[in-house]
Design a protein around this motif. Sequence first.
Motif, PDB file in Angstrom:
ATOM      1  N   CYS A 141      29.118  37.565 -37.736  1.00  0.00           N
ATOM      2  CA  CYS A 141      28.617  37.666 -37.601  1.00  0.00           C
ATOM      3  C   CYS A 141      29.277  36.822 -36.259  1.00  0.00           C
ATOM      4  CB  CYS A 141      27.234  36.824 -37.783  1.00  0.00           C
ATOM      5  SG  CYS A 141      26.565  35.568 -36.643  1.00  0.00           S
ATOM      6  N   TYR A 142      28.853  37.752 -34.782  1.00  0.00           N
ATOM      7  CA  TYR A 142      30.681  36.587 -34.038  1.00  0.00           C
ATOM      8  C   TYR A 142      29.245  35.519 -32.916  1.00  0.00           C
ATOM      9  CZ  TYR A 142      32.262  35.753 -29.151  1.00  0.00           C
ATOM     10  OH  TYR A 142      32.530  35.425 -28.322  1.00  0.00           O
ATOM     11  N   ILE A 143      29.950  34.165 -33.190  1.00  0.00           N
ATOM     12  CA  ILE A 143      29.441  33.489 -32.058  1.00  0.00           C
ATOM     13  C   ILE A 143      30.276  32.335 -32.006  1.00  0.00           C
ATOM     14  CG2 ILE A 143      27.265  33.090 -33.752  1.00  0.00           C
ATOM     15  CD1 ILE A 143      28.991  30.300 -35.469  1.00  0.00           C
ATOM     16  N   GLU A 144      30.441  31.783 -30.566  1.00  0.00           N
ATOM     17  CA  GLU A 144      31.186  30.622 -30.079  1.00  0.00           C
ATOM     18  C   GLU A 144      31.568  29.199 -31.120  1.00  0.00           C
ATOM     19  OE1 GLU A 144      32.926  31.858 -26.193  1.00  0.00           O
ATOM     20  OE2 GLU A 144      30.486  31.418 -26.231  1.00  0.00           O
ATOM     21  N   VAL A 145      32.598  28.727 -31.343  1.00  0.00           N
ATOM     22  CA  VAL A 145      32.449  27.705 -32.276  1.00  0.00           C
ATOM     23  C   VAL A 145      33.301  26.112 -31.276  1.00  0.00           C
ATOM     24  CG1 VAL A 145      32.565  28.651 -34.253  1.00  0.00           C
ATOM     25  CG2 VAL A 145      34.367  27.858 -32.939  1.00  0.00           C
ATOM     26  N   GLY A 146      33.903  26.704 -30.688  1.00  0.00           N
ATOM     27  CA  GLY A 146      34.909  25.778 -28.911  1.00  0.00           C
ATOM     28  C   GLY A 146      34.253  25.853 -28.149  1.00  0.00           C
ATOM     29  N   ALA A 147      33.744  26.503 -27.156  1.00  0.00           N
ATOM     30  CA  ALA A 147      32.879  26.815 -25.764  1.00  0.00           C
ATOM     31  C   ALA A 147      31.694  27.294 -25.899  1.00  0.00           C
ATOM     32  CB  ALA A 147      33.515  27.514 -24.920  1.00  0.00           C
ATOM     33  N   ALA A 148      30.343  26.791 -24.880  1.00  0.00           N
ATOM     34  CA  ALA A 148      30.233  27.408 -24.838  1.00  0.00           C
ATOM     35  C   ALA A 148      29.451  28.282 -23.608  1.00  0.00           C
ATOM     36  CB  ALA A 148      28.337  26.155 -24.877  1.00  0.00           C
ATOM     37  N   GLY A 149      28.512  29.455 -23.420  1.00  0.00           N
ATOM     38  CA  GLY A 149      28.061  29.748 -21.750  1.00  0.00           C
ATOM     39  C   GLY A 149      27.111  30.203 -22.010  1.00  0.00           C
ATOM     40  N   ASN A 150      26.128  30.159 -20.421  1.00  0.00           N
ATOM     41  CA  ASN A 150      24.340  29.747 -20.385  1.00  0.00           C
ATOM     42  C   ASN A 150      24.255  31.543 -20.670  1.00  0.00           C
ATOM     43  OD1 ASN A 150      22.138  29.120 -20.511  1.00  0.00           O
ATOM     44  ND2 ASN A 150      21.661  28.593 -18.262  1.00  0.00           N
ATOM     45  N   TYR A 151      24.313  32.244 -21.806  1.00  0.00           N
ATOM     46  CA  TYR A 151      24.165  33.440 -22.009  1.00  0.00           C
ATOM     47  C   TYR A 151      22.780  33.507 -22.930  1.00  0.00           C
ATOM     48  CZ  TYR A 151      29.345  34.281 -21.537  1.00  0.00           C
ATOM     49  OH  TYR A 151      30.117  33.558 -21.361  1.00  0.00           O
ATOM     50  N   TYR A 152      22.002  32.749 -23.495  1.00  0.00           N
ATOM     51  CA  TYR A 152      20.717  33.344 -23.963  1.00  0.00           C
ATOM     52  C   TYR A 152      19.526  32.493 -23.360  1.00  0.00           C
ATOM     53  CZ  TYR A 152      24.236  35.193 -26.633  1.00  0.00           C
ATOM     54  OH  TYR A 152      26.003  36.139 -26.940  1.00  0.00           O
ATOM     55  N   SER A 153      18.171  33.229 -23.851  1.00  0.00           N
ATOM     56  CA  SER A 153      17.121  32.084 -23.426  1.00  0.00           C
ATOM     57  C   SER A 153      17.192  32.014 -24.939  1.00  0.00           C
ATOM     58  CB  SER A 153      15.950  33.188 -22.697  1.00  0.00           C
ATOM     59  OG  SER A 153      15.708  34.133 -23.421  1.00  0.00           O
ATOM     60  N   ALA A 154      16.297  30.770 -24.886  1.00  0.00           N
ATOM     61  CA  ALA A 154      15.415  30.230 -25.996  1.00  0.00           C
ATOM     62  C   ALA A 154      14.655  31.035 -26.930  1.00  0.00           C
ATOM     63  CB  ALA A 154      14.449  29.307 -25.169  1.00  0.00           C
ATOM     64  N   ALA A 155      14.187  31.906 -26.096  1.00  0.00           N
ATOM     65  CA  ALA A 155      13.431  33.260 -26.548  1.00  0.00           C
ATOM     66  C   ALA A 155      14.776  34.021 -27.248  1.00  0.00           C
ATOM     67  CB  ALA A 155      12.053  33.938 -25.414  1.00  0.00           C
ATOM     68  N   GLN A 156      15.416  34.230 -26.509  1.00  0.00           N
ATOM     69  CA  GLN A 156      16.485  35.274 -27.284  1.00  0.00           C
ATOM     70  C   GLN A 156      16.917  34.514 -28.417  1.00  0.00           C
ATOM     71  OE1 GLN A 156      18.659  35.833 -23.911  1.00  0.00           O
ATOM     72  NE2 GLN A 156      18.521  38.570 -24.096  1.00  0.00           N
ATOM     73  N   GLU A 157      16.889  33.363 -28.244  1.00  0.00           N
ATOM     74  CA  GLU A 157      18.056  32.466 -29.822  1.00  0.00           C
ATOM     75  C   GLU A 157      16.104  32.319 -30.218  1.00  0.00           C
ATOM     76  OE1 GLU A 157      21.138  30.695 -27.262  1.00  0.00           O
ATOM     77  OE2 GLU A 157      19.665  29.360 -27.743  1.00  0.00           O
ATOM     78  N   ARG A 158      15.351  32.660 -30.305  1.00  0.00           N
ATOM     79  CA  ARG A 158      14.373  31.988 -31.160  1.00  0.00           C
ATOM     80  C   ARG A 158      13.850  30.749 -31.878  1.00  0.00           C
ATOM     81  NH1 ARG A 158      12.739  37.439 -34.993  1.00  0.00           N
ATOM     82  NH2 ARG A 158      13.028  39.219 -32.696  1.00  0.00           N
ATOM     83  N   ILE A 159      14.411  29.968 -30.512  1.00  0.00           N
ATOM     84  CA  ILE A 159      14.451  28.235 -30.935  1.00  0.00           C
ATOM     85  C   ILE A 159      13.432  27.832 -30.101  1.00  0.00           C
ATOM     86  CG2 ILE A 159      16.568  28.231 -32.195  1.00  0.00           C
ATOM     87  CD1 ILE A 159      17.828  27.334 -30.413  1.00  0.00           C
ATOM     88  N   ARG A 160      13.670  26.499 -29.998  1.00  0.00           N
ATOM     89  CA  ARG A 160      12.750  25.688 -28.526  1.00  0.00           C
ATOM     90  C   ARG A 160      14.052  25.505 -27.681  1.00  0.00           C
ATOM     91  NH1 ARG A 160       9.995  20.790 -31.136  1.00  0.00           N
ATOM     92  NH2 ARG A 160       9.432  20.804 -28.347  1.00  0.00           N
TER      93      ARG A 160
END
Length: 344
Positions: A141-160
Amino acid sequence: MTRTAVVLGGLSLLVVAAWGGFSPRASAGAVLPTIGSSGTAGSAGRLGSAADPALRLGPRTVARPPRRWWHPRNTGPNNGPEFQWELDHRLDLHSAKDMGDGARNAAGRTAPNPAVYDIDGIDNPAATIAALHRRGDKVICYIEVGAAGNYYSAAQERIRVTYYAQLKAAGVLGRKVPGYPERYLNINAAATVAIIKSMIRQQCAAKGFDAVEPDIDDSYTDRTGYRITEKEDEKFDVRLGTYAHRLGLAWGQKNGDNDPGFSRALEPTADFLLDEECNFYRTCAIVTPPYLKAGKLVLNAEYTSDWGRNRARDLRRFCAADISGGIDGTLFTTALAGQRNPCQ
């Protein structure tokens, strides 16, 4: 993709929990993935175990059963399992290119098909991981832990509320990452740890992944906008790795810059190393020794854009060193869009 101190009060952490972030109460009762077909030892590695802390319920103490996770080794057809790293888009299970099938190795022969896939943890649904498991493959599972980008919508992440919005609201976004629409994180902030833990739980564990690739886990080497020391970065990574193990996930180290001490500090917790271009940058002898000594999987990704774009010639320039050194080396395009050429 290549590769802060804010003290928050109780209210901020409650807001994080309300958005779907980590909360101690939710974590204690979380439903964790069981080890099914993806939890059997095979050519790609073996299983280990570790006992979680006991869960105290009133006057009695009930011990949780040991959690087990994948322990990949540096043995197999390419000093480890055949490896496919595809981050450009959602993995297409019906595309031979995406799946990395029929790839040519350094000897000019057809390499075995991949047994380990490293794919985006948010882009890819649980159904994809389940389909790969039915083939007998492991999935990282690839995730970023030291930085963040506004790549995904809440619907894509399935969270509010998206993870990026949570991090922004918590005030833990730092300087822009050079070359990417992302910002570094204040890894010393409690909110950062809580939100990244929730991502690991919701995107990696809940979907059934076998392991986590934590991108930008060495931000102490960059100008983040925060004063982050190497020891603080090590503490952050070990804390997340320990949490991943509690969820039944293997944990990796991503890169390691030019500091042998960083690898030595992380190796006891990390189950594998994924390094980018240690041959091109001549850092293989710096970052890989702790993992090779422990017999752990070392994945090395070299890029055609740096070596010259002639795959056969590029492979000849670094594969002999990887093969003799016990490293699982593969040549990729920088887009990580499916093309792969393993050393063996």
